[in-house]
Design a protein around this motif. Sequence first.
Motif, PDB file in Angstrom:
ATOM      1  N   HIS A  22       0.995  -1.239  -0.085  1.00  0.00           N
ATOM      2  CA  HIS A  22      -0.069   0.118  -0.074  1.00  0.00           C
ATOM      3  C   HIS A  22       0.891   1.266  -0.210  1.00  0.00           C
ATOM      4  N   ARG A  23       0.361   2.380  -0.223  1.00  0.00           N
ATOM      5  CA  ARG A  23       1.088   3.844  -0.241  1.00  0.00           C
ATOM      6  C   ARG A  23       2.121   3.762   0.839  1.00  0.00           C
ATOM      7  N   ASN A  24       1.822   3.426   2.210  1.00  0.00           N
ATOM      8  CA  ASN A  24       2.435   3.841   3.023  1.00  0.00           C
ATOM      9  C   ASN A  24       3.389   2.779   3.738  1.00  0.00           C
ATOM     10  N   ASP A  25       3.617   1.654   2.870  1.00  0.00           N
ATOM     11  CA  ASP A  25       4.339   0.496   3.180  1.00  0.00           C
ATOM     12  C   ASP A  25       5.821   0.721   2.592  1.00  0.00           C
ATOM     13  N   PRO A  26       6.797   0.947   3.392  1.00  0.00           N
ATOM     14  CA  PRO A  26       8.081   1.173   2.787  1.00  0.00           C
ATOM     15  C   PRO A  26       8.723   0.169   2.139  1.00  0.00           C
ATOM     16  N   GLU A  27       8.193  -1.206   2.407  1.00  0.00           N
ATOM     17  CA  GLU A  27       8.734  -2.393   1.605  1.00  0.00           C
ATOM     18  C   GLU A  27       8.286  -2.516   0.211  1.00  0.00           C
ATOM     19  N   VAL A  28       9.373  -3.147  -0.777  1.00  0.00           N
ATOM     20  CA  VAL A  28       8.854  -3.143  -2.254  1.00  0.00           C
ATOM     21  C   VAL A  28       9.204  -4.590  -2.224  1.00  0.00           C
ATOM     22  N   PHE A  29       8.328  -5.175  -3.248  1.00  0.00           N
ATOM     23  CA  PHE A  29       8.788  -6.639  -3.628  1.00  0.00           C
ATOM     24  C   PHE A  29       8.405  -6.685  -4.950  1.00  0.00           C
ATOM     25  N   TRP A  30       9.127  -7.926  -5.476  1.00  0.00           N
ATOM     26  CA  TRP A  30       9.212  -8.204  -7.065  1.00  0.00           C
ATOM     27  C   TRP A  30       7.862  -9.192  -7.369  1.00  0.00           C
ATOM     28  N   VAL A  31       7.495  -9.010  -8.451  1.00  0.00           N
ATOM     29  CA  VAL A  31       6.327  -9.797  -8.838  1.00  0.00           C
ATOM     30  C   VAL A  31       6.696 -10.602 -10.248  1.00  0.00           C
ATOM     31  N   GLU A  32       6.161 -11.786 -10.184  1.00  0.00           N
ATOM     32  CA  GLU A  32       6.271 -12.355 -11.676  1.00  0.00           C
ATOM     33  C   GLU A  32       4.978 -13.320 -11.866  1.00  0.00           C
ATOM     34  N   PRO A  33       4.043 -12.864 -12.375  1.00  0.00           N
ATOM     35  CA  PRO A  33       2.930 -13.459 -12.383  1.00  0.00           C
ATOM     36  C   PRO A  33       2.936 -15.018 -13.212  1.00  0.00           C
ATOM     37  N   THR A  34       2.194 -16.008 -12.641  1.00  0.00           N
ATOM     38  CA  THR A  34       2.305 -17.237 -13.427  1.00  0.00           C
ATOM     39  C   THR A  34       1.445 -17.156 -14.771  1.00  0.00           C
ATOM     40  N   GLY A  73      -2.395  10.714 -10.423  1.00  0.00           N
ATOM     41  CA  GLY A  73      -3.698  10.324 -10.729  1.00  0.00           C
ATOM     42  C   GLY A  73      -3.755   8.820 -10.491  1.00  0.00           C
ATOM     43  N   CYS A  74      -2.822   7.939 -10.814  1.00  0.00           N
ATOM     44  CA  CYS A  74      -2.784   6.647 -10.817  1.00  0.00           C
ATOM     45  C   CYS A  74      -2.935   6.218  -9.296  1.00  0.00           C
ATOM     46  N   ALA A  75      -2.021   7.016  -8.433  1.00  0.00           N
ATOM     47  CA  ALA A  75      -1.946   6.646  -6.962  1.00  0.00           C
ATOM     48  C   ALA A  75      -2.843   7.141  -6.131  1.00  0.00           C
ATOM     49  N   ASP A  76      -3.659   8.215  -6.670  1.00  0.00           N
ATOM     50  CA  ASP A  76      -4.944   8.666  -5.902  1.00  0.00           C
ATOM     51  C   ASP A  76      -6.033   8.007  -5.776  1.00  0.00           C
ATOM     52  N   ARG A  77      -5.977   6.691  -5.140  1.00  0.00           N
ATOM     53  CA  ARG A  77      -7.103   5.720  -5.012  1.00  0.00           C
ATOM     54  C   ARG A  77      -6.984   5.156  -3.707  1.00  0.00           C
ATOM     55  N   ALA A  78      -8.182   4.775  -3.153  1.00  0.00           N
ATOM     56  CA  ALA A  78      -8.079   4.217  -1.875  1.00  0.00           C
ATOM     57  C   ALA A  78      -7.002   3.076  -1.664  1.00  0.00           C
ATOM     58  N   THR A  80      -3.593   1.552  -3.270  1.00  0.00           N
ATOM     59  CA  THR A  80      -2.533   1.539  -4.205  1.00  0.00           C
ATOM     60  C   THR A  80      -1.464   0.890  -3.736  1.00  0.00           C
ATOM     61  N   TRP A  81      -0.445   0.493  -4.988  1.00  0.00           N
ATOM     62  CA  TRP A  81       0.699  -0.225  -4.629  1.00  0.00           C
ATOM     63  C   TRP A  81       1.593   0.972  -5.001  1.00  0.00           C
ATOM     64  N   ILE A  82       1.539   2.034  -5.214  1.00  0.00           N
ATOM     65  CA  ILE A  82       2.477   3.083  -5.541  1.00  0.00           C
ATOM     66  C   ILE A  82       2.959   3.848  -4.144  1.00  0.00           C
ATOM     67  N   ASN A  83       4.046   3.356  -3.698  1.00  0.00           N
ATOM     68  CA  ASN A  83       4.525   4.135  -2.632  1.00  0.00           C
ATOM     69  C   ASN A  83       5.431   5.262  -2.730  1.00  0.00           C
ATOM     70  N   PRO A  84       6.009   6.026  -1.837  1.00  0.00           N
ATOM     71  CA  PRO A  84       6.953   7.033  -2.106  1.00  0.00           C
ATOM     72  C   PRO A  84       8.159   6.639  -3.073  1.00  0.00           C
ATOM     73  N   GLU A  85       8.811   5.397  -2.816  1.00  0.00           N
ATOM     74  CA  GLU A  85       9.924   5.107  -3.367  1.00  0.00           C
ATOM     75  C   GLU A  85       9.613   4.588  -4.891  1.00  0.00           C
ATOM     76  N   ILE A  86       8.492   3.899  -5.045  1.00  0.00           N
ATOM     77  CA  ILE A  86       7.919   3.526  -6.355  1.00  0.00           C
ATOM     78  C   ILE A  86       7.854   4.892  -7.316  1.00  0.00           C
ATOM     79  N   ARG A  87       7.061   5.730  -6.791  1.00  0.00           N
ATOM     80  CA  ARG A  87       6.671   7.097  -7.379  1.00  0.00           C
ATOM     81  C   ARG A  87       8.188   7.633  -7.630  1.00  0.00           C
ATOM     82  N   ASP A  88       9.074   7.922  -6.724  1.00  0.00           N
ATOM     83  CA  ASP A  88      10.289   8.438  -7.178  1.00  0.00           C
ATOM     84  C   ASP A  88      11.191   7.750  -8.186  1.00  0.00           C
ATOM     85  N   SER A  89      11.095   6.436  -8.365  1.00  0.00           N
ATOM     86  CA  SER A  89      11.891   5.848  -9.044  1.00  0.00           C
ATOM     87  C   SER A  89      11.391   6.019 -10.405  1.00  0.00           C
ATOM     88  N   TYR A  90       9.791   5.801 -10.489  1.00  0.00           N
ATOM     89  CA  TYR A  90       9.352   6.083 -12.187  1.00  0.00           C
ATOM     90  C   TYR A  90       9.688   7.210 -12.601  1.00  0.00           C
TER      91      TYR A  90
END
Length: 210
Positions: A22-34, A73-78, A80-90
């Motif tokens: 969520h937006r306030n979680d400082p942890e980031v994890f990697w995803v690879e869908p099946t 705009g993408c992060a402005d929702r109830a 979101t997986w876009i936390n500050p680190e992800i935002r800054d990275s993109y």
Amino acid sequence: MTLSPELLLHGYSIGIFPMAEHRNDPEVFWVEPTRRGVFPLDGFHISRSLARRLLRNDYTVTCDRDFAGVLNGCADRAETWINPEIRDSYLALHRRGNAHSIEVWQEGDLVGGVYGVVLGAAFFGESMFSRRRDMSKIALAYLVDRLRQTGFRLFDTQFLTSHLASLGAVEISRAEYRRQLEQAISKRADFLAEIDQSPQDVMQRMTQTS
């Protein structure tokens, strides 16, 4: 973990992408869908209602005019997986030319958009938003048209949702995705190439193949 542009691009090159709980979680994890969602570039589906909406021509579409605005705009929702680190990275990826956005405007207001990452001839769609009806669909239609015109081979949507499926997205296996990914990132494409994208031209090109 620090998400440097180099680390992000390496992740995309091997089929993984970062998320946060969520937006306030400082942890980031990697995803690879099946199973992976992708948009066949010749298979975008334009319904009659979307066709009418596209041709109303009461909007303006731009490219990379307000990447930060689309990201916000993408992060402005109830949820979101876009936390500050992800935002800054993109934002850093955008500054170095590896992340791009499509914006939709009405009366000077940013009302919809989509953004993603570019590597070779692959476009990795990250997120989209809409503040008025159908604006994210319009952004997607213009994005697919741009990808088709500028030499892209793969449009990755990460997951397949019912909304994306209604527009023509499909699901493929991890193995098939890796095959398509390897081919796409070995090619070249120019997302920012100058192209004509009037509503009438976009409609004509999209309906010829959808």
